[in-house]
Design a protein around this motif. Structure first.
Motif, short mmCIF file in Angstrom:
data_model
loop_
_atom_site.label_atom_id
_atom_site.label_comp_id
_atom_site.label_asym_id
_atom_site.label_seq_id
_atom_site.Cartn_x
_atom_site.Cartn_y
_atom_site.Cartn_z
N ASN A 38 81.42 25.84 61.12
CA ASN A 38 80.42 25.37 60.45
C ASN A 38 79.56 24.04 61.37
OD1 ASN A 38 81.71 27.05 58.83
ND2 ASN A 38 81.75 25.67 57.26
N GLY A 39 78.19 25.02 61.20
CA GLY A 39 77.32 23.19 61.59
C GLY A 39 77.15 24.01 63.04
N VAL A 40 77.81 24.71 63.88
CA VAL A 40 77.21 24.70 65.33
C VAL A 40 75.85 25.59 65.78
CG1 VAL A 40 77.98 25.99 67.10
CG2 VAL A 40 79.47 24.33 66.18
N LEU A 41 76.05 26.82 64.98
CA LEU A 41 74.67 27.86 64.81
C LEU A 41 73.62 27.79 63.64
CD1 LEU A 41 73.72 29.48 65.94
CD2 LEU A 41 75.14 31.50 66.04
N PRO A 58 78.24 18.76 77.81
CA PRO A 58 77.09 19.43 76.47
C PRO A 58 75.85 18.14 76.12
CG PRO A 58 79.18 19.28 75.62
CD PRO A 58 79.49 19.06 76.15
N ILE A 59 75.10 18.63 76.19
CA ILE A 59 73.64 18.22 76.02
C ILE A 59 73.40 17.47 74.42
CG2 ILE A 59 71.81 19.80 75.71
CD1 ILE A 59 70.11 18.62 77.62
N GLY A 60 73.55 18.31 73.82
CA GLY A 60 74.10 17.71 72.15
C GLY A 60 73.84 18.47 71.23
N VAL A 61 72.47 18.10 70.82
CA VAL A 61 71.79 19.25 69.46
C VAL A 61 70.54 19.74 70.12
CG1 VAL A 61 71.45 20.25 67.32
CG2 VAL A 61 72.61 18.38 67.70
N VAL A 62 70.66 21.20 70.31
CA VAL A 62 69.64 21.97 70.76
C VAL A 62 68.60 23.16 69.98
CG1 VAL A 62 69.19 24.41 72.88
CG2 VAL A 62 70.78 22.53 72.46
N CYS A 110 77.03 22.94 73.04
CA CYS A 110 76.56 22.43 72.61
C CYS A 110 76.60 23.47 70.87
CB CYS A 110 75.13 22.63 73.35
SG CYS A 110 74.68 22.16 74.51
N THR A 111 75.73 22.75 69.56
CA THR A 111 75.65 23.14 68.57
C THR A 111 73.76 23.42 68.78
OG1 THR A 111 75.03 20.90 67.69
CG2 THR A 111 77.37 21.68 67.79
#
Length: 499
Positions: free
Chosen positions: A211-214, A154-158, A183-184
């Protein structure tokens, strides 16, 4: 035209109006709110938290922690899939409420939302859930004595910045593949249409997304959107909207941390109808191509080219059907076109209609605003003919129920005129001749070509543009791959000299 609003369905109570950060609904740090307006009446539906840079910082911090230390990227793909499937089930259980939210927020037809838009987003979630445990690298045979393989990670934070014309569809075009990839994310819905995005955040938590993913930050593009685009801890940004704003997103990404950018931008799509076409089919495709979703569609067939042999017959049928088109309350199941999304868009469309008149195009039908009980942002379906490519109604994306119609003689003329646009999102071709269809489809510079059909989307069909319509694909496995990075791993074979 319908004459009364709120008479066909119970309007839902607005339950979620705060930012959704790290699994909780919270007020903006500033305490500011923005009004979301019902385009059927011009009245305020609710006040929603107005997120700014400081709120984006908190959301990105939550997403970064969830990515670096949380379980979501580390789950087996099958576990992400299980949670995404539950998310889809929850959407199916709340179809009517979600469709109603998009109707009162965006003026979308309730019947279409209930039958198509909302079921399609749960289908989209399931499509990418099915791909979550099928993300593979490759084993490579190197020319020297090494073992090598690749990993897709996964690329990371999007950051996802989505438009107002299809609030639910756009949300999941971005969120579904990013979730499947591990990703998150931080999502900024359009300020005009925040309500369904906040409801989806609520359902995501119920489904078990950690929590924090979306995270969902409502606010304006110039503040919250700009903060996402320029944030040093955001690894990629996906934007759907105007070419003008797309440039700003790309500039912000380039001057910050060179984050990966995907842009789905404007369109001024041609529909080319040849003499051998089924005239009834061609008329229907031209009509729905521009009037679907009141013309607020990036792929709208806003330039229609008709070969001279059937031009007069098609124009007659098109005008007849356009005059019979029903504009009114989008909750009325008989209505075919609701109000434009807001006053700004309403006035923009009307100004383009005036430009068309001044520049010398012929107004065949429509061209005026309509009032429903003295309120709302309704516009008559409008057709111009005798346009030239240099006119504003032919060059600019109007994003409304305004068609520019022209006659052509030869295939070469049709191709040349169709390509005289800075955009290249989609094109339509109507013909019974396979040679003509193949020749034209290979000659038009656009990301999608529809032959004898229009609006033929599918979860498995990559969607993206040429030229100033942007780059990067939504839908299909191409969309999944843009949220993954390829890592190469190399090991020398045992007891093999390699220096």
């Amino acid at each position: 035209m319908a004459s009364k609003v709120d008479s066909f369905v119970k309007i839902p109570t607005i339950k979620f109006t705060k930012l959704f950060i790290n699994g909780e609904f919270v007020d903006s740090i500033s305490g500011k709110t923005l009004e979301t307006i019902d385009p059927r009446t011009g009245e305020v539906i609710a006040r929603v938290a107005e997120g700014n840079k400081e709120d984006v910082d908190l959301a990105v911090k939550a997403a970064r922690h969830a990515f670096d230390s949380g379980p979501w990227p580390r789950f087996p793909g099958s576990e992400r899939a299980r949670i995404m499937m539950k998310f889809a089930d929850l959407i199916d259980q709340n179809v009517e409420e979600l469709a109603a939210l998009d109707t009162i927020d965006a003026g979308k037809l309730f019947s279409a939302g209930k039958a198509m838009d909302i079921p399609l987003v749960s289908s989209n979630l399931r499509y990418y859930a099915g791909a979550a445990d099928k993300i593979h690298g490759e084993v490579l045979k190197m020319s020297r004595q090494f073992h090598a393989h690749t990993l897709r990670e996964p690329i990371g934070v999007v950051g996802h910045i989505i438009p107002w014309n299809f609030p639910s569809t756009s949300f999941f075009m971005k969120v579904s593949p990013a979730l499947a990839a591990g990703c998150t994310m931080v999502v900024k819905p359009a300020e005009q249409t925040p309500l369904s995005a906040l409801y989806y955040a609520h359902l995501a938590k119920l489904a078990g997304i950690p929590n924090g993913v979306l995270n969902v930050v409502t606010g304006f593009g110039s503040t919250a959107g700009a903060a996402i685009s320029s944030h040093m801890e955001v690894d990629a940004v996906s934007f759907t909207g105007s070419t003008e704003v797309g440039r700003k997103v790309m500039q912000a990404a380039a001057t910050s941390n060179l984050k990966v950018v995907s842009l789905e931008l404007g369109g001024k799509s041609p529909l080319i109808i040849f003499d051998d076409a089924d005239v009834d089919l061609a008329t229907q495709l031209a009509l729905t191509g521009i009037l679907h979703n009141k013309g607020e569609v990036c792929v709208a067939s806003s330039r229609v080219y008709v070969q001279e042999g059937i031009y007069d017959e098609l124009v007659k049928k098109l005008v007849e059907k356009t005059k019979a088109w029903i504009v009114g309350d989008p909750f009325d199941p008989k209505v075919q076109q609701g109000p434009q999304v807001d006053k700004k868009q309403f006035e923009k469309i009307l100004s383009y209609i005036e430009h068309g008149k001044r520049e010398g195009a012929t107004l065949l039908t429509g061209g005026k605003s309509l009032e429903l009980g003295g309120k709302g942002y309704y516009i008559e379906p409008t057709i111009f003919t005798d346009f030239k490519e240099e006119m504003l109604i032919a060059k600019d994306e109007i994003f409304g129920p305004v068609m520019a119609l022209a006659k052509f003689k030869t295939i070469d003329e049709a191709i040349e005129r169709a390509n005289q646009s800075k955009y290249g999102l989609v094109a339509g071709i109507v013909t019974k001749d396979l040679n003509v269809a193949n020749t034209v489809s290979r000659s038009i510079r656009a990301g999608t070509i529809w032959i004898n059909c229009y609006f033929a989307f599918d979860n498995d069909l990559p969607f993206g543009g040429y030229k100033m319509s942007g780059f990067g694909s939504d839908f299909g496995l191409d969309a999944l791959y843009k949220y993954l990075k390829v890592k190469s791993v190399v090991t020398p074979l045992y007891n093999t000299p390699w220096l």
